[in-house]
Write an enzyme that holds these catalytic residues in place. Structure first.
Site, short mmCIF file in Angstrom:
data_model
loop_
_atom_site.label_atom_id
_atom_site.label_comp_id
_atom_site.label_asym_id
_atom_site.label_seq_id
_atom_site.Cartn_x
_atom_site.Cartn_y
_atom_site.Cartn_z
N HIS A 6 -13.52 24.61 20.92
CA HIS A 6 -13.01 23.35 19.81
C HIS A 6 -13.18 22.78 19.51
CE1 HIS A 6 -9.25 24.24 21.82
NE2 HIS A 6 -9.33 24.89 22.56
N SER A 7 -12.84 21.96 18.58
CA SER A 7 -14.10 21.26 17.82
C SER A 7 -14.62 19.96 18.35
CB SER A 7 -13.35 20.56 16.20
OG SER A 7 -13.08 21.71 15.52
#
Length: 674
Positions: free
Chosen positions: A308-309
């Protein structure tokens, strides 16, 4: 996300995850793709064997051998003191700072180019040179995931000596030379030289991709052979006629309704079954999201783009959860309309919706609160939000909303052009009004709710972001509402922003405020379902509307983000579930349906294999991959735990096993219903 061995709980805290969606109904094209020996229908068993063989081939090609990572790491230059050797981890490189400046001690600061407006962090201190030509050397490990910013300051005067940008390669060995120039001017030069070339850490991904392409070509060739009469007759003569009959009957057997997250089987269980066919593209889309989710949750080879970012932006892992929510919305409308059209009462349907939402929430609470290595679970530490919890709430709101305003679609309107072209929108004006009101609430709370110690309307990660001005403001109003209503101990303790932005406060990516935009996403999925139903058998009209929605939502995203990761009015952010995140992923979802619908359901060029099978049993695959994450064959001890290729091999095999399990269960007509 979950596991069954000590320390699995710690792994789950280090990542966030995606959820599941449901399926709808369709005509003869989907049914024709599920049967016997002719054309694409006879490739099921061969596909399963090819899938497993591809996983084994990937494992063989990516298997540990002579590790270039270790070779790169264990070859320091001659002038490096052995006591200063650094053990590198994945996505790191070795940096040697050679300070030839006499009388000047240096402090080396580091920052990632991906860290927006972040404070520099101290990497290492380097003492001054003692003798001419005898530099003082210090070592440090630098990240190779993104470009690096290096700043060297005079330790005593705290003045900047030099600053440079560089993209280091994984397990590379570099030297930063700091010395006076010899051009007669008293200037300091900072240069980076490569002592040992880095490895190509993306090579295993390329190999796995090529194996996947080869698998697709092999399956396509097999389907072509099975479509030829001569080949089919030869196969029929080679197989015992009794066995052939058994196989054909097994293939032609129509499956019962699948127990999918957001699917129609659970609703139909409360009403008399019908022969309503499924839309195969919906199940295929759900399966694509599910397989991606399993792969990234198992680690995705430990590559940053499969995680995930950290805050703003998009990675592959950020795609799966909203797509599940979107396809869940489509399934809700398709299944609910079919059930109401055959006379099932709204009250009976409401009871099922409420019960199913409750079960999703309960299962979610169990999954996100492991206690394998923490001892008995303490109620003071129970995490309340989670993926299935958000799915349960979202499902309840959009399903009840559609149930309240549901109007059976007349058969004439579904098949004739006499109905006006915007009926899929006009017929739903009360629902649209409710959704716009919800979005207004999200915008109002996000940008106007006062948050103690934080600027109003703050959307940043806190920590060292924004030059460290707001370290405890992670998520702005969204984080504040969760901490206020749920308490710090009942939300996610290790958000993705903690690694890059060094945030110290708890923040839950499945929190309360973001659920509003999850409901908006599901409603956009309902809009896709209405297009498929209201314009049934009008392929051109369906594709035009999918294209229009894709472009419309994409333009909204462009306006909100200014085509920038961080500089827009509302950046794309998975942690916040920002409205730009919803419009962007919904635009992608409409585009995927634009591709899948004609290929899978209209032309029958692809049956959706192998994604169709997990899509038909998504709740089982989702919960199963969580519970059995740390059991063989989904995980085993790696020879080199700091090797991308070994992690990638393990994750590919684990994902392929779940596809195979879903295929076997589909053939056995085993579906988990809740």
């Amino acid at each position: 996300m979950t596991g069954a061995r000590p320390c699995a709980a710690e792994k789950r805290r280090a990542r966030e995850h995606g959820g599941g969606g449901g399926g709808g109904g369709r005509g003869a094209a989907a049914e024709a793709a599920a049967g016997g020996m002719n054309g694409p229908r006879g490739a099921g068993r061969a596909l399963a064997a090819l899938l497993l063989a591809a996983s084994v081939l990937s494992a063989a090609l990516l298997a540990p051998g002579g590790s270039p990572e270790r070779d790169a790491e264990t070859a320091p230059p001659r002038d490096l003191d052995k006591k200063k050797h650094v053990d590198l981890k994945m996505d790191q490189a070795l940096l040697l700072i050679h300070n030839e400046l006499r009388g000047i001690n240096l402090t080396v600061f580091w920052n990632s180019e991906h860290c927006y407006h972040c404070l520099f962090q101290v990497l290492v201190n380097v003492s001054c040179s003692g003798k001419p030509g005898k530099p003082s050397i210090a070592t440090g490990a630098v990240s190779t995931q993104h470009g690096s910013l290096l700043q060297l300051n005079d330790t005593l005067d705290e003045k900047e000596v030099c600053r440079l940008e560089y993209k280091f390669g994984e397990f590379g060995n570099y030297s930063l030379l700091v010395k006076h120039t010899h051009n007669g001017v008293n200037e300091i030069a900072c240069d980076i030289v490569v002592n040992k070339n880095p490895i190509d850490s993306n090579l295993p991904v390329c190999i796995a991709f090529l194996v996947g392409v080869a698998l697709i070509i092999a399956v396509s060739f097999l389907r072509l052979l099975l479509s030829l009469d001569d080949f089919h007759n030869w196969i029929s003569k080679a197989i015992n006629s009794r066995e052939t009959d058994r196989l054909i009957n097994s293939e032609l057997g129509s499956p019962s309704r699948a127990g999918s997250i957001g699917g129609d089987a659970q609703l139909e269980a409360w009403c008399p079954p019908t022969a309503t066919p499924r839309l195969r593209c919906v199940d295929t889309f759900r399966g694509i999201a599910l397989i991606l989710m399993v792969f990234v949750n198992y680690g995705g080879g430990k590559y940053w783009y499969f995680k995930h970012s950290s805050w703003n932006g998009l990675t592959v892992a950020d795609l799966v959860f909203p797509w599940f929510v979107f396809i869940m919305g489509s399934s809700i409308f398709l299944s609910m309309t079919a059930i109401l059209q055959r006379g099932c009462s709204k009250f009976r349907l409401l009871r099922k919706i409420a019960w199913r939402s409750f079960l999703l929430i309960c299962i979610g609470v169990v999954i996100v609160n492991p206690n394998y290595c923490l001892g008995p679970l303490s109620w003071d530490k129970v995490r309340i939000p989670g993926v299935l919890q958000r799915l349960g709430v979202t499902y309840f709101v959009v399903a009840v909303l559609e149930l309240i305003f549901a109007k059976p679609v007349p058969e004439s309107c579904a098949s004739e052009r006499s109905c006006f072209s915007l009926r899929d929108i006009i017929f739903s004006w009360p629902q649209w009004l409710f959704i716009l009101m919800l979005e207004s609430i999200w915008l109002g709370l996000t940008f106007f709710l006062p948050v103690p110690g934080c600027p109003t309307g703050y959307l940043g990660p806190g920590g060292i972001g924004d030059l460290g001005k707001y370290p405890n403001c992670t998520g702005g109003a969204a984080g504040y509402i969760d901490r206020l209503l749920l308490g710090d101990d009942h939300i996610y303790q290790h958000p993705s922003s903690a690694v890059l932005y060094h945030t110290e406060v708890a923040y839950d990516p499945e929190g309360i405020l973001g659920t509003i935009n999850s409901i908006v996403m599901a409603f956009l999925g309902i809009q896709a379902g209405k297009i498929l139903l209201y314009y049934k058998d009008q392929t051109k009209d369906i594709l035009i509307r999918f294209t229009a929605w894709c472009c419309f939502l994409g333009l909204i995203s462009v306006a909100l983000t200014k085509i920038s990761e961080n500089e827009g009015f509302i950046p794309i952010n998975k942690n916040l579930w920002s409205i730009s995140y919803v419009t962007t992923l919904s635009s992608f979802a409409f585009f995927i349906l634009l591709i899948l619908y004609p290929i899978v359901d209209v032309k029958g060029l692809w049956t959706g294999t192998p994604f169709f099978y997990p899509g038909m049993n998504s709740i089982l695959v989702y919960v199963g991959h969580e519970v059995f994450e740390n059991y063989f064959p989904f995980q085993w001890k790696l020879q080199d735990n700091q090797s991308h290729k070994e992690h990638l091999t393990q994750n590919i095999v684990a994902t392929a096993v779940w596809v195979l399990i879903a295929y076997i269960l589909y053939k056995k007509k085993v579906f988990w219903k809740i």
